[in-house]
Design an enzyme around this catalytic site. Structure first.
Site, PDB file in Angstrom:
ATOM      1  CB  SER A 177      -0.910   0.023   1.235  1.00  0.00           C
ATOM      2  OG  SER A 177      -1.572   1.274   1.346  1.00  0.00           O
TER       3      SER A 177
ATOM      4  CE1 TYR B 129      -3.729  -2.005   5.350  1.00  0.00           C
ATOM      5  CE2 TYR B 129      -3.211   0.253   4.704  1.00  0.00           C
ATOM      6  CZ  TYR B 129      -3.576  -1.038   4.374  1.00  0.00           C
ATOM      7  OH  TYR B 129      -3.783  -1.367   3.056  1.00  0.00           O
TER       8      TYR B 129
END
Length: 243
Positions: free
Chosen positions: A138, A151
């Site tokens: 990501s 995250y």
């Protein structure tokens, strides 16, 4: 690389980005192993695929589940050419609100789950002296933000892991490794968020620019379609209009 009849494994294939990747690989001629905990959604997806495919239940947080699923795939196809590590969760939280169990689950799925799948596929790829591992990371692993600490850390780990994998696995075993780093994608990944304060302060109204899952699938196809002499190391993909 010619993709016709190549064997590809896609984790997290039941929805979102994983589903789009599985369909794209099948459409390009691959035999696809569809892996997820949700067998019903995998069966529904399999009905849409024209090429040979296999549905396997896989819980990436469980080592025995991963090993068993990879054994089933090997027994069915006898070879594995592509692994796409796409299974992931994104329960964003502010650290001050102490969502410890969600933090630990994020690491369990996004980092340890990726490691389990890499460990399971390596014997086949080493034996073949060939393979391609795609890790879906990501942009949040590079561009840190408030609420995305854990995250982002999990995806930063995947990006760093991918770089080290290329150093170790490419020269000796001819295994290519690609890290794909999407920005915001129109999926249900944000449904994992339970931090009420974060949800109140972040604008998830749907007005922000977003990528479609197909955009990430196209990136995967680009990476795996290159000649064996070419390794696409990293691809960062953002929606137009978002800094």
């Amino acid at each position: 690389m010619e993709l016709q009849d190549k064997v590809a494994i896609v984790t997290g294939a039941s929805s979102g980005i994983g589903r789009a990747i599985a369909k794209a690989l099948s459409g390009a001629g691959c035999k696809v192993a569809l892996a997820s905990r949700n067998i019903q959604k995998l069966n529904d997806l399999q009905d849409e695929l024209k090429n040979k495919s296999l549905v396997v239940r896989m819980d990436v947080t469980d080592s025995e589940s991963v090993e068993g699923a990879f054994k089933d795939i090997w027994d069915e196809f006898g070879e594995v050419h592509i692994l796409v590590n796409c299974a992931g969760v994104m329960p964003l939280t502010y650290l001050k609100n102490q969502h410890l169990e969600e933090w630990l689950e994020t690491i369990e799925v996004n980092v340890k789950g990726t490691l389990r799948c890499i460990n399971a596929v390596l014997p086949a790829m080493k034996n073949q002296m060939n393979g391609h591992i795609i890790n879906i990371a990501s942009v949040d692993g590079i561009e840190v933000f408030k609420g995305g600490a854990v995250y982002g850390a999990s995806k930063a780990a995947v990006i760093a892991l991918s770089r080290a994998m290329r150093m170790e696995l490419s020269p000796e075993f001819n295994i290519r490794v690609t890290s794909i780093e999407p920005g915001t994608v129109a999926t249900n990944l944000r449904d994992d968020i339970t931090d009420k304060e974060l949800l109140e302060e972040k604008d998830y109204s749907g007005n922000e620019p977003k990528l479609e899952p197909q955009n990430i699938a196209d990136a995967v196809l680009y990476a795996v379609s290159q000649p064996n002499s070419v390794n696409v190391n990293e691809l960062m993909i953002k929606p137009t209009g978002k800094a």
